[in-house]
Design an enzyme around this catalytic site. Structure first.
Site, PDB file in Angstrom:
ATOM      1  N   ASP A  41       0.837  -1.198   0.000  1.00 22.73           N
ATOM      2  CA  ASP A  41       0.000   0.000   0.000  1.00 22.73           C
ATOM      3  C   ASP A  41       0.876   1.254   0.000  1.00 22.73           C
ATOM      4  O   ASP A  41       1.575   1.519   0.982  1.00 22.73           O
ATOM      5  CB  ASP A  41      -0.900  -0.014   1.235  1.00 22.73           C
ATOM      6  CG  ASP A  41      -2.025   0.984   1.118  1.00 22.73           C
ATOM      7  OD1 ASP A  41      -2.053   1.748   0.137  1.00 22.73           O
ATOM      8  OD2 ASP A  41      -2.890   1.010   2.017  1.00 22.73           O
ATOM      9  N   CYS A  81      -6.175   3.995  -3.412  1.00 20.56           N
ATOM     10  CA  CYS A  81      -6.309   2.612  -2.931  1.00 20.56           C
ATOM     11  C   CYS A  81      -7.501   1.821  -3.463  1.00 20.56           C
ATOM     12  O   CYS A  81      -7.331   0.733  -4.001  1.00 20.56           O
ATOM     13  CB  CYS A  81      -6.377   2.612  -1.404  1.00 20.56           C
ATOM     14  SG  CYS A  81      -4.934   3.302  -0.609  1.00 20.56           S
ATOM     15  N   LYS A 134      -5.355  -5.754   3.785  1.00 16.88           N
ATOM     16  CA  LYS A 134      -6.233  -4.598   3.563  1.00 16.88           C
ATOM     17  C   LYS A 134      -7.180  -4.873   2.393  1.00 16.88           C
ATOM     18  O   LYS A 134      -6.737  -5.110   1.276  1.00 16.88           O
ATOM     19  CB  LYS A 134      -5.362  -3.372   3.268  1.00 16.88           C
ATOM     20  CG  LYS A 134      -6.174  -2.155   2.844  1.00 16.88           C
ATOM     21  CD  LYS A 134      -5.294  -0.941   2.708  1.00 16.88           C
ATOM     22  CE  LYS A 134      -6.004   0.169   1.967  1.00 16.88           C
ATOM     23  NZ  LYS A 134      -5.254   1.423   1.981  1.00 16.88           N
ATOM     24  N   SER A 159      -8.186   1.551   4.991  1.00 21.35           N
ATOM     25  CA  SER A 159      -6.865   2.112   5.309  1.00 21.35           C
ATOM     26  C   SER A 159      -6.673   2.224   6.818  1.00 21.35           C
ATOM     27  O   SER A 159      -7.630   2.449   7.567  1.00 21.35           O
ATOM     28  CB  SER A 159      -6.700   3.496   4.668  1.00 21.35           C
ATOM     29  OG  SER A 159      -6.670   3.372   3.278  1.00 21.35           O
ATOM     30  N   HIS A 248       1.404   2.294   4.113  1.00 24.99           N
ATOM     31  CA  HIS A 248       0.440   3.402   4.256  1.00 24.99           C
ATOM     32  C   HIS A 248       0.583   3.983   5.667  1.00 24.99           C
ATOM     33  O   HIS A 248       0.814   3.234   6.622  1.00 24.99           O
ATOM     34  CB  HIS A 248      -0.971   2.839   4.050  1.00 24.99           C
ATOM     35  CG  HIS A 248      -2.046   3.857   3.888  1.00 24.99           C
ATOM     36  ND1 HIS A 248      -2.500   4.635   4.934  1.00 24.99           N
ATOM     37  CD2 HIS A 248      -2.763   4.242   2.812  1.00 24.99           C
ATOM     38  CE1 HIS A 248      -3.454   5.445   4.492  1.00 24.99           C
ATOM     39  NE2 HIS A 248      -3.635   5.230   3.200  1.00 24.99           N
TER      40      HIS A 248
HETATM   41 MG    MG Z   1      -2.602   3.013  -1.516  1.00 24.76          MG
END
Ligand code: MG
Length: 462
Positions: A41, A81, A134, A159, A248
């Site tokens: 991420d 995302c 995720k 997230s 992230h």
């Molecule tokens: Mg991302």
């Protein structure tokens, strides 16, 4: 964005449709390979040792790249995302599947259940499927992995800078830490009394099993779950979609990695992901699965530049996450399958949307015939039998085609600041870059090649 609520009858017909569109497959693959996708991420193009980072140590990924195929022109389908993940799993550009941006914990929607995911396609071919990590394609039951083709799910549903949705389903034996309890979670609402950010739930299946989850342990937990899934399914074809929460922000690493990297906490998180990759590849070796397993490592979008030191590096590219500059879309990508994929560095173009089509093709299935699929089968490229079929790529910001690449040329119809933000008005004269000569998008060639500007501008009409 409005999505139709799935209804029982509707789901039944969806299943029939899925069977019909996928049974037109050519002969079933004799020994369908296992497929593992490791999806980071916000990992930037310049964040791995093997992609030139001078202080982040990634020996396992460096080795994976040395043994496999390292891509230098691989694109994530979107620069944020949710849209990126939806495209990876459906093989379609965002305007087709309708997930155009980012889902938040206060959103009640997700990836349209009418979409056919790679997991659904592979499941129809007899694969066991797991999503770990995720998800970020909707946290309500009808949008979670179990409703989108996965047999199991463990992970944070969005997230890690988001918050808990007070209406979520909690397991009876859910573990609460700090001073949290179910009553306290339920005492919040999503409008007035908003729950605190950066505290996120860990789900198993459709239920929260930990809140707030200890984010420093996520990479370890995901890795352990991945090893168990692989062991349990070693005798049958499996699809593992491992979507790391890191790097992230907020950034967390376990005790073994915290404070170890010269790059600081950002480097710690990558080095832990590198460890995780090494452990997974070792496990595949130990179980003698390497001759029939494709492992593909990549990222959902470029680095988050506006958070400065907390975000990553786009290397020599321009711009980062949120943008249609190269740094927003072009990401590290490594394909590994010893004996099948020769050690290569390729500058051929490919994208996350191609993993859908390629995955189905490897399993002996055709792509769905009732909808447009943008992904292409890159297996000839992977197996050294030919060039990539991908000769062009469309860069979308929500519904808008903001830039377009054909061959080595990229045209920008609108531009943003390199750190993101709203796009400006449509440019009177688009910008034109020769990415083969100028990957950093520094030298506009529009006035030198007006014929290319007019040819590439036709992409706006498609
Ligand atoms: Mg991302």
């Amino acid at each position: 964005m409005t999505l139709r609520k799935p209804q029982l009858l509707h789901s039944f017909f969806s299943l029939i449709t899925l069977t019909l569109v996928l049974t037109q497959s050519h002969l079933k693959a004799e020994n369908p390979p296992n497929i593992v996708i490791i999806f980071c991420d916000d990992l930037g193009y310049g964040d791995l040792g093997v992609y030139g980072h001078p202080t982040i140590q990634t020996p396992n990924l460096d080795c994976m790249a040395a043994e496999g195929m390292k891509f230098t022109q691989f694109y994530s389908a979107n620069a944020v995302c949710s849209a990126s993940r939806a495209s990876l799993l459906t093989g379609r550009y965002p305007p087709r599947h309708g997930t155009l941006g980012v889902y938040f914990h206060h959103h009640q929607t997700g990836l349209n259940p009418d979409e056919i995911t790679l997991a659904e396609g592979l499941k129809a071919e007899g694969y066991s499927t797991a999503c770990i990590g995720k998800w970020h394609l909707g946290h309500k039951e009808e949008f979670l992995p179990l409703a989108q083709g996965f047999d199991s799910y463990l992970g944070v549903p969005y997230s890690n800078d988001m918050a808990v949705d007070p209406g979520m389903s909690f397991a009876k034996d859910a573990i609460f830490s700090e001073d949290w309890s179910l009553e306290k979670v339920r005492s919040y609402d999503l409008k007035k009394n908003k729950p605190p950010r950066n505290l996120v739930p860990l789900l198993q299946g459709n239920e929260v099993i930990e809140f707030p989850t200890d984010q420093s342990l996520l990479t370890k937990k995901y890795t352990e779950a991945a090893l168990s899934f692989i062991s349990e399914n070693k005798d049958s074809p499996f699809f593992l979609y491992l979507a790391q929460t890191m790097p992230h922000i907020p950034l967390f690493a376990s005790e073994d990695f915290l404070g170890k990297s010269l790059r600081g906490i950002y480097g710690d998180t990558i080095e832990e992901i590198d460890w995780s990759v090494g452990v997974i590849l070792d496990h595949l070796k130990k179980l003698k699965l390497t001759d029939n397993t494709l492992v593909f490592f990549t990222s959902d979008n470029g680095p988050w530049l506006s958070v400065k030191l907390k975000g990553g590096s786009q290397g020599l590219l321009r711009g980062g996450k949120f943008t249609t500059w190269e740094g927003g879309h072009r990401v590290p990508a490594i394909a590994w399958w010893p004996g099948k994929i020769e050690p290569t560095v390729t500058s051929e173009m490919a994208s996350t949307i191609d993993l859908f089509t390629t995955g189905l093709s490897l399993a002996g299935a055709n792509s769905p015939s009732d909808r447009t699929i943008d992904g292409l089968d890159i297996s000839p490229l992977l197996f050294g039998k030919g060039p990539s079929p991908r000769k062009e790529f469309s860069f979308y910001k929500t519904n808008n085609l903001q830039a377009y690449r054909k061959g080595g040329w990229k045209i920008h119809f609108k531009v943003q600041k390199e750190t993101g933000g709203r796009p400006g008005e449509r440019l009177e004269t688009p910008l034109l870059f020769n990415l083969h000569a100028d990957p950093s998008e520094q030298y506009d060639q529009a006035s030198v090649h007006p014929e290319l500007v007019s040819e590439l501008s036709k992409s706006l009409d498609n």
